[in-house]
Scaffold this motif. Structure first.
Motif, PDB file in Angstrom:
ATOM      1  N   HIS A 221       0.843  -1.192   0.000  1.00 51.13           N
ATOM      2  CA  HIS A 221       0.000   0.000   0.000  1.00 51.13           C
ATOM      3  C   HIS A 221       0.884   1.250   0.000  1.00 51.13           C
ATOM      4  CE1 HIS A 221      -2.921  -2.958   1.617  1.00 51.13           C
ATOM      5  NE2 HIS A 221      -1.903  -3.310   2.393  1.00 51.13           N
ATOM      6  N   ASP A 222       0.436   2.288  -0.681  1.00 48.96           N
ATOM      7  CA  ASP A 222       1.133   3.569  -0.669  1.00 48.96           C
ATOM      8  C   ASP A 222       0.606   4.379   0.514  1.00 48.96           C
ATOM      9  OD1 ASP A 222       2.032   6.237  -1.122  1.00 48.96           O
ATOM     10  OD2 ASP A 222       2.363   5.738  -3.218  1.00 48.96           O
ATOM     11  N   ALA A 223       1.415   4.496   1.571  1.00 46.47           N
ATOM     12  CA  ALA A 223       0.983   5.175   2.795  1.00 46.47           C
ATOM     13  C   ALA A 223       0.978   6.684   2.655  1.00 46.47           C
ATOM     14  CB  ALA A 223       1.891   4.767   3.957  1.00 46.47           C
ATOM     15  N   ARG A 224       1.555   7.208   1.578  1.00 42.51           N
ATOM     16  CA  ARG A 224       1.549   8.660   1.368  1.00 42.51           C
ATOM     17  C   ARG A 224       0.213   9.135   0.813  1.00 42.51           C
ATOM     18  NH1 ARG A 224       6.470   8.362  -2.677  1.00 42.51           N
ATOM     19  NH2 ARG A 224       5.016   6.729  -3.338  1.00 42.51           N
ATOM     20  N   PHE A 225      -0.338   8.364  -0.111  1.00 48.25           N
ATOM     21  CA  PHE A 225      -1.545   8.791  -0.825  1.00 48.25           C
ATOM     22  C   PHE A 225      -2.760   7.925  -0.521  1.00 48.25           C
ATOM     23  CE2 PHE A 225       2.202   9.697  -3.539  1.00 48.25           C
ATOM     24  CZ  PHE A 225       2.205  11.079  -3.402  1.00 48.25           C
ATOM     25  N   GLY A 226      -2.589   6.891   0.305  1.00 44.61           N
ATOM     26  CA  GLY A 226      -3.723   6.055   0.672  1.00 44.61           C
ATOM     27  C   GLY A 226      -4.230   5.182  -0.448  1.00 44.61           C
ATOM     28  N   SER A 227      -3.320   4.745  -1.324  1.00 47.19           N
ATOM     29  CA  SER A 227      -3.747   3.952  -2.480  1.00 47.19           C
ATOM     30  C   SER A 227      -3.085   2.573  -2.470  1.00 47.19           C
ATOM     31  CB  SER A 227      -3.385   4.673  -3.779  1.00 47.19           C
ATOM     32  OG  SER A 227      -1.999   4.952  -3.821  1.00 47.19           O
ATOM     33  N   PRO A 228      -3.808   1.538  -2.936  1.00 41.63           N
ATOM     34  CA  PRO A 228      -3.211   0.197  -3.035  1.00 41.63           C
ATOM     35  C   PRO A 228      -2.158   0.170  -4.131  1.00 41.63           C
ATOM     36  CG  PRO A 228      -5.404   0.219  -4.010  1.00 41.63           C
ATOM     37  CD  PRO A 228      -5.217   1.560  -3.383  1.00 41.63           C
ATOM     38  N   ALA A 229      -1.105  -0.649  -3.922  1.00 37.52           N
ATOM     39  CA  ALA A 229      -0.018  -0.692  -4.898  1.00 37.52           C
ATOM     40  C   ALA A 229       0.154  -2.071  -5.531  1.00 37.52           C
ATOM     41  CB  ALA A 229       1.293  -0.256  -4.245  1.00 37.52           C
ATOM     42  N   ALA A 230      -0.040  -3.144  -4.763  1.00 37.89           N
ATOM     43  CA  ALA A 230       0.169  -4.489  -5.315  1.00 37.89           C
ATOM     44  C   ALA A 230      -0.460  -5.534  -4.410  1.00 37.89           C
ATOM     45  CB  ALA A 230       1.657  -4.772  -5.490  1.00 37.89           C
ATOM     46  N   THR A 231      -0.858  -6.648  -5.015  1.00 30.48           N
ATOM     47  CA  THR A 231      -1.314  -7.830  -4.287  1.00 30.48           C
ATOM     48  C   THR A 231      -0.489  -9.022  -4.742  1.00 30.48           C
ATOM     49  OG1 THR A 231      -3.589  -7.009  -4.056  1.00 30.48           O
ATOM     50  CG2 THR A 231      -3.253  -9.382  -3.848  1.00 30.48           C
ATOM     51  N   ASP A 257       1.957 -22.287   5.597  1.00 33.98           N
ATOM     52  CA  ASP A 257       2.258 -23.380   4.661  1.00 33.98           C
ATOM     53  C   ASP A 257       3.712 -23.847   4.792  1.00 33.98           C
ATOM     54  OD1 ASP A 257       3.740 -21.391   3.389  1.00 33.98           O
ATOM     55  OD2 ASP A 257       2.475 -21.294   1.606  1.00 33.98           O
ATOM     56  N   ALA A 258       4.433 -23.323   5.819  1.00 35.43           N
ATOM     57  CA  ALA A 258       5.815 -23.681   6.133  1.00 35.43           C
ATOM     58  C   ALA A 258       6.820 -23.145   5.119  1.00 35.43           C
ATOM     59  CB  ALA A 258       5.978 -25.199   6.285  1.00 35.43           C
ATOM     60  N   LYS A 259       6.407 -22.162   4.323  1.00 31.70           N
ATOM     61  CA  LYS A 259       7.284 -21.588   3.307  1.00 31.70           C
ATOM     62  C   LYS A 259       7.709 -20.175   3.682  1.00 31.70           C
ATOM     63  CE  LYS A 259       6.063 -25.111   0.618  1.00 31.70           C
ATOM     64  NZ  LYS A 259       6.921 -26.299   0.498  1.00 31.70           N
ATOM     65  N   VAL A 260       8.925 -19.837   3.267  1.00 35.74           N
ATOM     66  CA  VAL A 260       9.384 -18.452   3.225  1.00 35.74           C
ATOM     67  C   VAL A 260       9.515 -18.085   1.760  1.00 35.74           C
ATOM     68  CG1 VAL A 260      11.322 -16.890   3.672  1.00 35.74           C
ATOM     69  CG2 VAL A 260      10.597 -18.523   5.428  1.00 35.74           C
ATOM     70  N   LYS A 261       8.832 -17.025   1.359  1.00 34.17           N
ATOM     71  CA  LYS A 261       8.881 -16.604  -0.034  1.00 34.17           C
ATOM     72  C   LYS A 261       9.537 -15.234  -0.157  1.00 34.17           C
ATOM     73  CE  LYS A 261       4.933 -19.228  -1.868  1.00 34.17           C
ATOM     74  NZ  LYS A 261       5.658 -19.941  -2.940  1.00 34.17           N
ATOM     75  N   ILE A 262      10.229 -15.025  -1.264  1.00 31.07           N
ATOM     76  CA  ILE A 262      10.780 -13.717  -1.610  1.00 31.07           C
ATOM     77  C   ILE A 262      10.108 -13.264  -2.895  1.00 31.07           C
ATOM     78  CG2 ILE A 262      12.851 -12.430  -2.243  1.00 31.07           C
ATOM     79  CD1 ILE A 262      14.459 -14.324  -0.486  1.00 31.07           C
ATOM     80  N   TRP A 263       9.576 -12.045  -2.848  1.00 26.43           N
ATOM     81  CA  TRP A 263       8.794 -11.490  -3.946  1.00 26.43           C
ATOM     82  C   TRP A 263       9.524 -10.312  -4.580  1.00 26.43           C
ATOM     83  CZ3 TRP A 263       3.885 -13.883  -4.387  1.00 26.43           C
ATOM     84  CH2 TRP A 263       3.489 -14.641  -3.277  1.00 26.43           C
ATOM     85  N   ASP A 264       9.460 -10.230  -5.894  1.00 25.82           N
ATOM     86  CA  ASP A 264       9.957  -9.055  -6.611  1.00 25.82           C
ATOM     87  C   ASP A 264       8.819  -8.047  -6.699  1.00 25.82           C
ATOM     88  OD1 ASP A 264      10.363  -7.319  -9.038  1.00 25.82           O
ATOM     89  OD2 ASP A 264      12.280  -8.390  -9.054  1.00 25.82           O
ATOM     90  N   VAL A 265       9.000  -6.885  -6.091  1.00 26.41           N
ATOM     91  CA  VAL A 265       7.915  -5.906  -6.007  1.00 26.41           C
ATOM     92  C   VAL A 265       7.522  -5.400  -7.383  1.00 26.41           C
ATOM     93  CG1 VAL A 265       7.220  -3.666  -5.070  1.00 26.41           C
ATOM     94  CG2 VAL A 265       8.579  -5.233  -3.671  1.00 26.41           C
ATOM     95  N   ALA A 266       8.487  -5.089  -8.244  1.00 25.90           N
ATOM     96  CA  ALA A 266       8.185  -4.556  -9.568  1.00 25.90           C
ATOM     97  C   ALA A 266       7.467  -5.585 -10.436  1.00 25.90           C
ATOM     98  CB  ALA A 266       9.465  -4.094 -10.252  1.00 25.90           C
ATOM     99  N   GLN A 267       7.901  -6.852 -10.346  1.00 26.01           N
ATOM    100  CA  GLN A 267       7.278  -7.909 -11.135  1.00 26.01           C
ATOM    101  C   GLN A 267       5.966  -8.395 -10.520  1.00 26.01           C
ATOM    102  OE1 GLN A 267       9.885 -11.209 -12.146  1.00 26.01           O
ATOM    103  NE2 GLN A 267      11.669  -9.889 -12.125  1.00 26.01           N
ATOM    104  N   ARG A 268       5.758  -8.059  -9.232  1.00 24.54           N
ATOM    105  CA  ARG A 268       4.587  -8.566  -8.496  1.00 24.54           C
ATOM    106  C   ARG A 268       4.517 -10.090  -8.561  1.00 24.54           C
ATOM    107  NH1 ARG A 268       3.518  -3.480  -9.830  1.00 24.54           N
ATOM    108  NH2 ARG A 268       1.975  -2.240  -8.680  1.00 24.54           N
ATOM    109  N   ALA A 269       5.676 -10.709  -8.341  1.00 24.90           N
ATOM    110  CA  ALA A 269       5.763 -12.163  -8.485  1.00 24.90           C
ATOM    111  C   ALA A 269       6.715 -12.739  -7.452  1.00 24.90           C
ATOM    112  CB  ALA A 269       6.237 -12.529  -9.886  1.00 24.90           C
TER     113      ALA A 269
END
Length: 317
Positions: A221-231, A257-269
């Motif tokens: 979430h963008d805390a500056r403008f109150g807008s969602p950024a990614a799911t 689920d016993a997992k640790v995941k690393i996400w790329d913010v720009a790719q949203r993946a």
């Protein structure tokens, strides 16, 4: 991904005698704190894997853990409704904190340091089961203000922005609330989750907010403008912890689920999944920089129900 970002470098089995719910790094150091259901805080040397100190005051599970930006104090809240401030500059094991604040029932499920701004009074923040965040004097141990979401629901999650200007909280009603610290006003809220929100954390520049929920999602979430950024979707169990890498490129998340995941913010993946834990993972934490020591390629830590603490070294991140 053709190349790994992080590699699991060490796992400390039986690091605690019960579930480990929290991990937090001492800024600018290869030192990590952990705490949870066994009522003890342990400090670890992340390079040797050795426990260097233990902190214990009473026989109650620890519901939150935080370390101030200077790396001089550690804050816990426990099921006895008390917040405790521990001095990290002293040596050896401790059985008595520098300060204990009796917040009364359920007034301190989560507790965080509020970075001091200018000549202002140093503060602590804590969540309640009535949809409020209480602000306390870190010197006097007295309540000074209360921030009200107007929804009397249990708040499981709490975060304070690194610049000390914002406080975010969330919980049972699935909404996220962001308050301005100086005015106490609600600056924005987010309603993107459909279930309990377990974790909120700010980016290093205080602009973005990351949330983790029982709906199996990580949201940005963008805390500056109150807008969602990614799911971000990909976990198959409750997501109970999520943090953004200091450079804003990646997010780490922990799940039932016993997992640790690393996400790329720009790719949203999701770009990497780690399977070091045998049971639910309660916490992930990136190594932190301090004012004196920059950590451009931070280590990652995770901890969980299997009582183990896992450490990950950066390769490309």
């Amino acid at each position: 991904m053709s190349s790994a970002l992080y590699t699991a470098s060490a796992t400390i089995d039986n690091a605690h005698e019960d579930d480990i719910w929290h991990t937090c790094w001492v800024p600018g150091k290869h030192q990590l704190a952990s705490a949870g259901a066994d009522e003890v805080v342990k400090l670890w040397d992340a390079q040797s894997g050795e426990c260097t100190r233990t902190l214990k005051d009473d026989d109650f599970a620890i519901t939150s853990l935080d370390i101030n930006a200077q790396g001089t104090q550690l804050l816990t809240s426990s099921m006895d409704h008390k917040m405790r401030i521990w001095d990290l500059n002293s040596s050896g094991d401790q059985s008595s904190p520098a300060m204990a604040i009796d917040a009364q029932p359920i007034n301190a499920w989560k507790a965080r340091f509020v970075p001091q701004r200018g000549d202002g009074e140093p503060l602590l923040a804590s969540t309640t089961d009535r949809g409020t965040v209480k602000l306390w004097s870190a010197k006097r141990g007295k309540e000074v203000r209360e921030l009200n979401t107007s929804r009397p629901k249990f708040l499981y999650a709490l975060a304070v922005s690194p610049d000390g200007t914002k406080i975010a909280c969330a919980g049972v009603d699935s909404h996220i609330y962001v308050f301005d610290v100086e005015s106490g006003a609600l600056s924005c809220s987010f309603a993107g989750h459909s279930d309990v929100v377990r974790s909120v954390s700010f980016s290093a520049d205080s602009a973005l907010l990351v949330s983790a929920s029982d709906d199996k999602q990580v949201q940005v979430h963008d805390a500056r403008f109150g807008s969602p950024a990614a799911t971000l979707m990909g976990h198959f169990g409750w997501v109970v912890s999520a943090e953004m890498h200091a450079n804003g490129t990646y997010i780490a998340s922990a799940s039932f689920d016993a997992k640790v995941k690393i996400w790329d913010v720009a790719q949203r993946a999701c770009v990497e999944t780690h399977n070091q834990h045998a049971q639910a993972v309660w916490s992930v934490a990136w190594q932190r920089s301090s004012e004196e020591v920059d950590v451009p390629r931070p280590m990652l830590a995770s901890a969980g129900e299997d009582r183990s603490l896992s450490l990950y070294d950066p390769l490309l991140a």
